[in-house]
Structures are given as C-alpha cells and as structure tokens.
Design an enzyme around this catalytic site. Structure first.
Site, PDB file in Angstrom:
ATOM      1  N   GLU A 125     -60.020 -27.662 -43.540  1.00  0.00           N
ATOM      2  CA  GLU A 125     -60.807 -27.112 -44.064  1.00  0.00           C
ATOM      3  C   GLU A 125     -61.701 -26.406 -42.707  1.00  0.00           C
ATOM      4  O   GLU A 125     -61.382 -26.414 -42.079  1.00  0.00           O
ATOM      5  CB  GLU A 125     -62.174 -28.602 -44.218  1.00  0.00           C
ATOM      6  CG  GLU A 125     -61.972 -29.634 -44.806  1.00  0.00           C
ATOM      7  CD  GLU A 125     -61.565 -29.519 -46.884  1.00  0.00           C
ATOM      8  OE1 GLU A 125     -62.764 -28.809 -47.020  1.00  0.00           O
ATOM      9  OE2 GLU A 125     -61.353 -29.959 -47.335  1.00  0.00           O
ATOM     10  N   ARG A 192     -72.329 -18.604 -51.815  1.00  0.00           N
ATOM     11  CA  ARG A 192     -71.402 -18.246 -53.607  1.00  0.00           C
ATOM     12  C   ARG A 192     -71.911 -18.254 -55.270  1.00  0.00           C
ATOM     13  O   ARG A 192     -72.053 -17.621 -55.649  1.00  0.00           O
ATOM     14  CB  ARG A 192     -70.124 -18.336 -53.341  1.00  0.00           C
ATOM     15  CG  ARG A 192     -69.388 -19.888 -53.262  1.00  0.00           C
ATOM     16  CD  ARG A 192     -68.041 -20.316 -53.375  1.00  0.00           C
ATOM     17  NE  ARG A 192     -68.144 -21.273 -54.189  1.00  0.00           N
ATOM     18  CZ  ARG A 192     -66.803 -22.250 -54.015  1.00  0.00           C
ATOM     19  NH1 ARG A 192     -65.679 -21.303 -53.370  1.00  0.00           N
ATOM     20  NH2 ARG A 192     -66.415 -23.616 -55.031  1.00  0.00           N
TER      21      ARG A 192
END
Ligand SMILES: *[C@@H]1O[C@H](CO)[C@@H](O)[C@H](O)[C@H]1NC(C)=O
Ligand SMILES: *[C@@H]1O[C@H](CO)[C@@H](O)[C@H](O)[C@H]1NC(C)=O
Ligand SMILES: *[C@@H]1O[C@H](CO)[C@@H](O)[C@H](O)[C@H]1NC(C)=O
Ligand SMILES: *[C@@H]1O[C@H](CO)[C@@H](O)[C@H](O)[C@H]1NC(C)=O
Length: 355
Positions: A125, A192
C-alpha cells in the site's frame, strides 16, 4: 548448532520418507534409515530439500496461496512455499504482511529466530494507507514492496525488446474508461473522485467496477480496457513510486493511460514520457477533457502514444482475486534462493514515512 540445511533436511526427509512408506506399506518396502542419505533412492519431492523454505506467517488477507503458481505464472520454482507454522524453526525466510501485524506484535513468532532465518516485511500500500507500527523498526531483514529502493522490488516493469512485432492499436468504441472499486475517502481516494466528477462534466467516462455497480470478471478486464482510447489510471493516493497495475493494465491492453499519482518525473522513471498522459500536464480537468477530445478526432496525434511499443513490452499482470498477492511472494522466493547475504532493515518507519 545444526546448520539450516542439515536440520531442515533431517526433518523433511523424515516426513517425506514416512509419507512414502505409508503409501507403500503393503509392500513393506521402507528402506532402513541409513539409505535415506542416498540421493539416488530418494523420490523427486525430497530433492526439494535443497530449496529454501519460505514460510508465510501472516499471509495477505488469508488468501490461500497455491505454491505451484510461482512456477506456472513466473517460472520461479526454486523454493518451498508453506504456511505450516510448525516449519518455523527450519524456514530460511518468513514473510509477514504488514497490515496483519498487531500493534503489540502479539501475533509474531514467539520462538527465537534461528540465526540463518531472514524476516521479510511485505507491504504493497502507499504510505498514506499504511498504519504505523512502532515495533517493526529493527526487526526485519528484507523489505518487499513496490518501491525501487526496497530489497525486493515488486512491479510490473516494461521490458526492453530489440525488435518488437508490429503493433496494431485495438479497435476502440469508447473514449474514456475507468474501472474503480474504491471511492472511500478513508483511503485517500477523495482527490481522484473529485477530479473524476469535474472531468466527467466535459467528457463522458464509461465507468466499471464495484463503485459503479458494474463489476467485471477477471476475463473481461483486458478486453474492456482495450476497447477504450483512454483509461483513467488514478491511484488512490500520491506516494513515491506508488504506480500500480492500474497503469500496467492499459499499457498491456493497448490503451493510453491518463495517470494521477506521484509527479510525472516519477512515472518517467518507469515508462517512456510519451506513453501516458499525466493529469498534472493540464491546469484543470476541463483542459484535460479538451485535449482528450482533440486526440479522439486526430488519429495521427493519438498514434504517437504508441511509439514506445517499438522498443518496449508490457507484461500482463494476473487479474484473478486468488492471484492478487502471489507475484511478490514468488519474487521473495526467487530472492531468497539466489541471494544469501546478511542484511537488516533499520528504522523501517523512517524509510516508509520519511520521518
Ligand atoms: C523451535 O525452537 C525453539 C528453540 O530454539 C523451541 O523452543 C521450539 O519449541 C521449536 N519449535 C518447533 C515448532 O519446533
Ligand atoms: C495485544 O493486543 C491485543 C489487542 O489488540 C490484545 O488482545 C492482546 O492481549 C495484546 N497482547 C499483549 C501481549 O499485550
Ligand atoms: C499522501 O501523502 C503525501 C506525502 O506524504 C501527501 O503529499 C499527500 O497529499 C497525501 N494524500 C493523498 C491523498 O495522497
Ligand atoms: C536479521 O535481522 C535481525 C534484526 O535486525 C538481525 O538480528 C539478524 O542478525 C538478521 N539475520 C540475517 C540472517 O540477516
């Protein structure tokens, strides 16, 4: 003290030997112990004893690993992968998936670490989605992450080819596509998501995936991306080297990735500057939309984004859920089998977070 090799050999030879004896009990053909050292009479599986043992102590998300996958998909066949904790004392390396390490390390091995054994910190991650664990400093021997400066780096890198086959751009019936499963602000995906909402005011974006209630099967992944001129390869957060399979998918499929993640310069360390479009190349989503619409009408301009294919090749990544974590584990196997140097990871937290 017994060496790793002889210790392991003894235990595993014993196990394998008895398995064999049980199978052939009716023949009463179990040889006397002394014969066990004789390689010529040893069945094939036992020859695996020459391979290092890699123990998955905290396997990622409890996804069951099929040890045969390393051979099948990556042609890596030089270690024995196991999740059997009773092999801890004879394992050459132990893999720990960071997310599963408890804050007080209570689920780490309690027995002493054998001198020859290397502990591998496995993490995929971005820093933004990493929980800090104070106890992991000065505990591991190798890092296994997407970062270039990890001990074992896991990425889908482009490879150089001398003479690529003639590339034909796949037939397109959509302009911009996006497969997205996670829109949770908790993981940093809100940047995003906001960008996407803004962008989609000016250009249609075909959405797929769980977040769009339009899930795709693993087999539909590449053909779907291939049918679009552009693909939104938006990472959930911005972190150095955090450039994932989201970019690899369109590069493999023959589609132009529109990337959001670390700065352009970081992407250019991994792929040619003219193989992708970066959101930072434009002042705002509207300007990006206008550029994409322009490329949609101009085949010559669009084709420029595929020039790199003369010299480089993208390698497909696996798309099934059960394969989600296998590649890094196979890379670890390859590393342990070919590199037996001593190493330690000091200040893991500082390396990961920069402070
Ligand atoms: C591993 O070795 C330790 C001593 O170093 C011992 O206490 C422990 O019981 C052993 N564990 C197994 C599973 O053999
Ligand atoms: C470690 O933390 C867990 C809860 O997260 C707790 O149940 C456990 O008792 C703790 N163990 C030790 C040794 O402190
Ligand atoms: C993630 O972390 C980096 C630096 O640590 C920061 O610049 C960025 O804004 C953070 N958030 C997201 C959503 O990436
Ligand atoms: C592995 O790392 C630990 C912790 O830093 C260290 O004590 C040990 O000597 C290292 N072992 C090997 C084989 O590199």
């Amino acid at each position: 003290m017994m060496s790793s090799y002889s210790h392991k050999r003894m235990i595993l030879t014993f196990l394998a030997f008895y398995g064999l004896c049980l199978a052939y009990l009716w023949l009463s053909s179990c040889p006397p112990f002394s014969d066990m050292e004789d390689q010529s009479s040893v069945p094939v599986e036992i020859k695996d004893l020459d391979k290092p043992i890699i123990l998955l102590w905290l396997p990622p998300l409890d996804v069951k690993i099929d040890p045969a996958d390393c051979k099948t998909y990556f042609n890596i066949n030089n270690c024995v992968l196991t999740d059997d904790r009773s092999l801890y004392n004879v394992s050459d390396a132990v893999i720990f998936y960071h997310k599963h390490i408890k804050w007080n390390l209570s689920n780490m091995p309690s027995a002493p670490r054998p001198d020859f054994q290397r502990w591998i910190w496995y993490h995929v991650e971005s820093s933004n989605n990493t929980v800090r664990r104070v106890g992991v400093d000065d505990l591991f021997n190798l890092t296994l992450t997407y970062r270039r400066d990890a001990d074992i780096t896991v990425r889908n890198e482009l490879s150089i080819v001398r003479m690529a086959e003639e590339f034909v751009i796949p037939r397109k019936d959509k302009v911009v596509c996006w497969i997205v499963s996670n829109m949770s602000p908790r993981t940093g995906a809100s940047t995003r998501t906001a960008y996407f909402h803004h962008l989609s005011k000016y250009i249609n974006v075909e959405m797929y995936g769980r977040a769009a209630s339009r899930p795709l099967s693993p087999d539909e992944y590449y053909p779907t991306i291939a049918s679009c001129k552009f693909y939104l390869a938006f990472e959930n957060s911005q972190s150095k080297d955090y450039i994932t399979e989201k970019v690899n998918g369109p590069l493999v499929a023959g589609t132009v990735p529109v990337v959001m993640g670390p700065p352009r310069g970081n992407y250019e360390q991994f792929m040619p500057a003219d193989s992708f479009i970066h959101v930072d190349d434009f002042p705002d989503p509207k300007a990006l939309a206008e550029y994409l619409l322009q490329l949609d009408l101009n085949d010559d301009m669009y084709r420029q984004y595929f020039r790199w294919r003369k010299y480089f090749k993208a390698t497909p990544h696996l798309t099934k859920r059960e394969h989600q974590f296998i590649q890094p584990i196979c890379e670890a196997c390859q590393h342990i089998a070919t590199d037996s140097t001593f190493s330690v990871v000091n200040n893991l937290n500082e390396w990961q977070f920069g402070h």
